[in-house]
Write an enzyme that holds these catalytic residues in place. Structure first.
Site, PDB file in Angstrom:
ATOM      1  N   ASN A   7       0.985  -1.216   0.068  1.00  0.00           N
ATOM      2  CA  ASN A   7      -0.233  -0.100  -0.106  1.00  0.00           C
ATOM      3  C   ASN A   7       0.983   1.248   0.076  1.00  0.00           C
ATOM      4  OD1 ASN A   7      -1.753   2.024   0.418  1.00  0.00           O
ATOM      5  ND2 ASN A   7      -2.782   1.123   2.269  1.00  0.00           N
ATOM      6  N   LYS A  14       3.299   0.653   2.996  1.00  0.00           N
ATOM      7  CA  LYS A  14       2.774  -0.452   4.046  1.00  0.00           C
ATOM      8  C   LYS A  14       3.057  -1.490   3.495  1.00  0.00           C
ATOM      9  CE  LYS A  14      -0.472   2.597   6.532  1.00  0.00           C
ATOM     10  NZ  LYS A  14      -1.857   2.732   6.459  1.00  0.00           N
ATOM     11  N   ARG A  99      -2.815  -2.454  -3.109  1.00  0.00           N
ATOM     12  CA  ARG A  99      -4.063  -1.547  -2.819  1.00  0.00           C
ATOM     13  C   ARG A  99      -3.977  -0.405  -3.954  1.00  0.00           C
ATOM     14  NH1 ARG A  99      -5.476   2.891   1.308  1.00  0.00           N
ATOM     15  NH2 ARG A  99      -7.519   3.280   1.005  1.00  0.00           N
ATOM     16  N   HIS A 189     -13.671   1.826   0.629  1.00  0.00           N
ATOM     17  CA  HIS A 189     -13.537   1.061   1.793  1.00  0.00           C
ATOM     18  C   HIS A 189     -14.006  -0.275   1.095  1.00  0.00           C
ATOM     19  CE1 HIS A 189     -13.724   3.935   5.148  1.00  0.00           C
ATOM     20  NE2 HIS A 189     -12.502   3.933   5.058  1.00  0.00           N
ATOM     21  N   GLY A 219     -13.679   3.794  11.295  1.00  0.00           N
ATOM     22  CA  GLY A 219     -12.385   3.884  11.811  1.00  0.00           C
ATOM     23  C   GLY A 219     -12.281   5.303  11.669  1.00  0.00           C
ATOM     24  N   GLY A 221     -11.769   6.958   8.924  1.00  0.00           N
ATOM     25  CA  GLY A 221     -12.754   7.251   7.860  1.00  0.00           C
ATOM     26  C   GLY A 221     -13.737   6.162   8.032  1.00  0.00           C
ATOM     27  N   ARG A 250     -13.432  14.350   9.029  1.00  0.00           N
ATOM     28  CA  ARG A 250     -14.106  14.501   7.846  1.00  0.00           C
ATOM     29  C   ARG A 250     -15.673  14.788   8.317  1.00  0.00           C
ATOM     30  NH1 ARG A 250     -12.348   9.730   4.509  1.00  0.00           N
ATOM     31  NH2 ARG A 250     -10.359   9.992   4.139  1.00  0.00           N
ATOM     32  N   ILE A 342     -13.057   1.636  15.484  1.00  0.00           N
ATOM     33  CA  ILE A 342     -13.997   2.105  16.398  1.00  0.00           C
ATOM     34  C   ILE A 342     -15.227   0.826  16.480  1.00  0.00           C
ATOM     35  CG2 ILE A 342     -16.125   3.713  17.007  1.00  0.00           C
ATOM     36  CD1 ILE A 342     -14.485   5.830  15.424  1.00  0.00           C
ATOM     37  N   GLY A 343     -15.517   0.395  15.237  1.00  0.00           N
ATOM     38  CA  GLY A 343     -16.542  -0.679  15.180  1.00  0.00           C
ATOM     39  C   GLY A 343     -16.132  -1.868  15.857  1.00  0.00           C
ATOM     40  N   GLU A 395      -8.054  -6.020   5.392  1.00  0.00           N
ATOM     41  CA  GLU A 395      -7.990  -5.734   3.820  1.00  0.00           C
ATOM     42  C   GLU A 395      -6.821  -6.306   3.172  1.00  0.00           C
ATOM     43  OE1 GLU A 395      -9.485  -1.392   3.679  1.00  0.00           O
ATOM     44  OE2 GLU A 395      -8.801  -1.623   5.551  1.00  0.00           O
TER      45      GLU A 395
HETATM   46  P1  ADP Z   1      -8.013   3.973   9.862  1.00  0.00           P
HETATM   47  O1  ADP Z   1      -9.397   4.459   9.401  1.00  0.00           O
HETATM   48  O2  ADP Z   1      -7.163   5.175   9.818  1.00  0.00           O
HETATM   49  O3  ADP Z   1      -7.496   2.682   9.406  1.00  0.00           O
HETATM   50  P2  ADP Z   1      -8.553   2.669  12.314  1.00  0.00           P
HETATM   51  O4  ADP Z   1      -9.747   1.819  11.587  1.00  0.00           O
HETATM   52  O5  ADP Z   1      -7.473   2.013  12.944  1.00  0.00           O
HETATM   53  O6  ADP Z   1      -8.175   3.954  11.440  1.00  0.00           O
HETATM   54  O7  ADP Z   1      -9.543   3.258  13.470  1.00  0.00           O
HETATM   55  C1  ADP Z   1      -8.993   4.691  14.044  1.00  0.00           C
HETATM   56  C2  ADP Z   1     -10.058   5.000  15.175  1.00  0.00           C
HETATM   57  O8  ADP Z   1     -10.544   3.899  15.999  1.00  0.00           O
HETATM   58  C3  ADP Z   1      -9.721   5.870  16.007  1.00  0.00           C
HETATM   59  O9  ADP Z   1     -10.700   7.003  15.966  1.00  0.00           O
HETATM   60  C4  ADP Z   1      -9.301   5.392  17.249  1.00  0.00           C
HETATM   61  O10 ADP Z   1      -9.510   5.983  18.589  1.00  0.00           O
HETATM   62  C5  ADP Z   1     -10.421   4.327  17.412  1.00  0.00           C
HETATM   63  N1  ADP Z   1     -10.424   3.187  18.190  1.00  0.00           N
HETATM   64  C6  ADP Z   1      -9.224   2.190  18.198  1.00  0.00           C
HETATM   65  N2  ADP Z   1      -9.495   1.626  19.389  1.00  0.00           N
HETATM   66  C7  ADP Z   1     -10.571   1.860  20.194  1.00  0.00           C
HETATM   67  C8  ADP Z   1     -10.990   1.453  21.714  1.00  0.00           C
HETATM   68  N3  ADP Z   1     -10.720   0.699  22.010  1.00  0.00           N
HETATM   69  N4  ADP Z   1     -12.189   2.199  21.647  1.00  0.00           N
HETATM   70  C9  ADP Z   1     -12.771   3.322  20.773  1.00  0.00           C
HETATM   71  N5  ADP Z   1     -12.215   3.656  19.761  1.00  0.00           N
HETATM   72  C10 ADP Z   1     -11.022   3.092  19.430  1.00  0.00           C
END
Ligand code: ADP
Length: 427
Positions: A7, A14, A99, A189, A219, A221, A250, A342-343, A395
């Site tokens: 990537n 990466k 990617r 995504h 995440g 995004g 965003r 986050i998810g 991914e």
């Molecule tokens: P990207 O989209 O850059 O790949 P990620 O999928 O790694 O990013 O997601 C980053 C987000 O996930 C950030 O907002 C981070 O705070 C959140 N995050 C990671 N771990 C936790 C957690 N344990 N609880 C809440 N949010 C989290």
């Protein structure tokens, strides 16, 4: 096959090396040999490499471009330090998967890279001027390092959404803008949405046709995708990744008239306003504190911090609104799948999004929701009508698997496969 997944960004690279083949894919037994990234290419670059057993190695080196960074990566992979006994020389890499951010309307699936395909990726530069040129550099660097004997495959962020029907991807704008400038929704995504869809399908032992879902990639995004019959039929990101859900920095959906209004009020160009919508809005813009959801959740109970609370509320409200819209437009779904940083990791945000979806038949299992942090599983009760799952995305693994599929189908020379299964039997 030893697949190197790349990537390439503007000053970063990466990578992962994944051992996979049709039999491993069928058994979900792919193996990750190492991963890493190089930052600040062009200056004193910083390389962070992780070995198979999780140990981290950090180096600095003067790397002036992506090709020298890739050369550095390959020297590490083939060295004693990486501990990878399977790969002793560059020739032990069987294929490279890249990617690529934008495939426009040209690429609706992953594809073996030929001179013609490379021209097609170049033709999409207008649609992703900040990303496709870097991805092309990554491809050229790999061609330089590995030579023409090693097949390379492009896996696009946009291609999964090429199945969206016209009524979902067209904007209500003068129609000739679509023909003249390709103004339409593409969605992004796609690799992540597709990975969790396929994983859900195999967990539940469903056919493609039976797979009706809403996938939430949350995440930095964020995007939501409506999956009907295993295919993307709508998604929240649009012409660019700015549309849709509230994200780290965003804004997601806004009234387009705001752009010229703010430009006039603040004495900015529309391009400058667009930069603010991309980099200083979303969670960061509302909270005035950070785009990091972990920090916002820690601060949430401070009664002084109204804007932190608002940022989290607006984030969850917008996510729930999209779920509602997709449930209506698809005529219902069987499950919501949460993924992304986050998810996957935040029971609190998942609970807040699912709150108020009881009308749609979703009952959250509070215990499972709390327990599943970075883990795969069901977070709805068994008697729910609309289920909820957490599925960590991968991914790079999907890129490696697509690389295997494309190479075995289209590469003119037979590739060594470690088993005697016919490709068609397991694809
Ligand atoms: P990207 O989209 O850059 O790949 P990620 O999928 O790694 O990013 O997601 C980053 C987000 O996930 C950030 O907002 C981070 O705070 C959140 N995050 C990671 N771990 C936790 C957690 N344990 N609880 C809440 N949010 C989290």
């Amino acid at each position: 096959m030893n697949v190197l997944v790349l990537n390439a960004g503007s000053s970063s690279l990466k990578f992962q090396v994944i051992v996979t083949d049709p039999e491993r894919i069928a058994r979900n037994r792919d193996e990750r040999l190492c991963r890493g990234h190089i930052e600040r290419i062009g200056a004193e670059a910083i390389a962070t490499f992780h070995t198979r057993d999780g140990a981290r190695q950090k180096f600095t080196a003067a790397l002036h471009d992506v090709a020298s960074a890739l050369d550095y990566v390959v020297r590490w992979i083939t060295s004693e330090e990486s501990g990878i006994v399977e790969i002793r020389a560059a020739a032990d890499i069987d294929a490279v998967g890249h990617r690529v951010v934008h495939g426009g309307e040209l690429f609706s699936e992953s594809t073996l890279i030929t001179a013609e395909v490379l021209c097609g990726i170049e033709d999409c530069i207008d649609l992703a001027p900040l990303h496709n040129p870097d991805n092309i550099q990554g491809i050229r660097a790999a061609q330089h390092v590995f030579g023409p004997e090693v097949p390379q495959v492009a896996v696009f962020d946009t291609s999964f959404h090429q199945s969206m029907p016209e009524h979902a991807y067209l904007y209500a704008l003068p129609y000739h803008w679509y023909g003249r400038y390709n103004i339409r929704r593409f969605g992004f995504h796609g690799t992540s949405h597709r990975f969790v869809t396929e994983r859900y399908r195999s967990l539940r032992r469903l056919s493609s046709e039976q797979t009706n879902l809403i996938t939430m990639h949350l995440g930095n995004g964020c995007s939501a995708t409506a999956i009907r019959g295993g295919r993307s039929v709508d998604t929240s990101m649009g012409m660019t990744p700015l549309e849709g859900l509230v994200m780290g920095t965003r804004c997601g959906d806004i009234d387009p008239a705001i752009v010229s209004l703010i430009a006039a009020k603040e004495g900015l160009s529309t391009q400058e306003v667009e930069v603010i919508l991309n980099t200083q809005s979303g969670l960061l813009g509302i909270s005035g504190l950070t785009n990091d959801m972990r920090v916002l959740l820690r601060e949430l109970n401070d009664p002084e911090d109204r804007r932190v609370r608002l940022a989290v509320e607006i984030f969850c409200y917008r996510a729930r609104k999209y779920i509602g819209a997709f449930l209506a437009s698809m005529g219902g779904a069987d499950a919501i799948v949460f993924t992304g940083g986050i998810g996957e990791n935040s029971p609190e945000i998942r609970a807040r999004i699912c709150e108020g979806l009881e009308w749609a038949g979703l009952k959250l299992d509070r215990y499972s929701n709390q327990r599943l942090v970075g883990l795969e599983g069901q977070i709805s009760t068994a008697d729910s009508i609309l289920h909820a799952f957490v599925i960590p995305t991968d991914e790079e693994l999907l890129i490696a698997r697509d690389t295997v599929h494309c190479v075995l189908r289209k590469w003119p020379r037979p590739m060594p496969v470690e088993n005697s299964l016919k490709v068609e039997e397991v694809l």
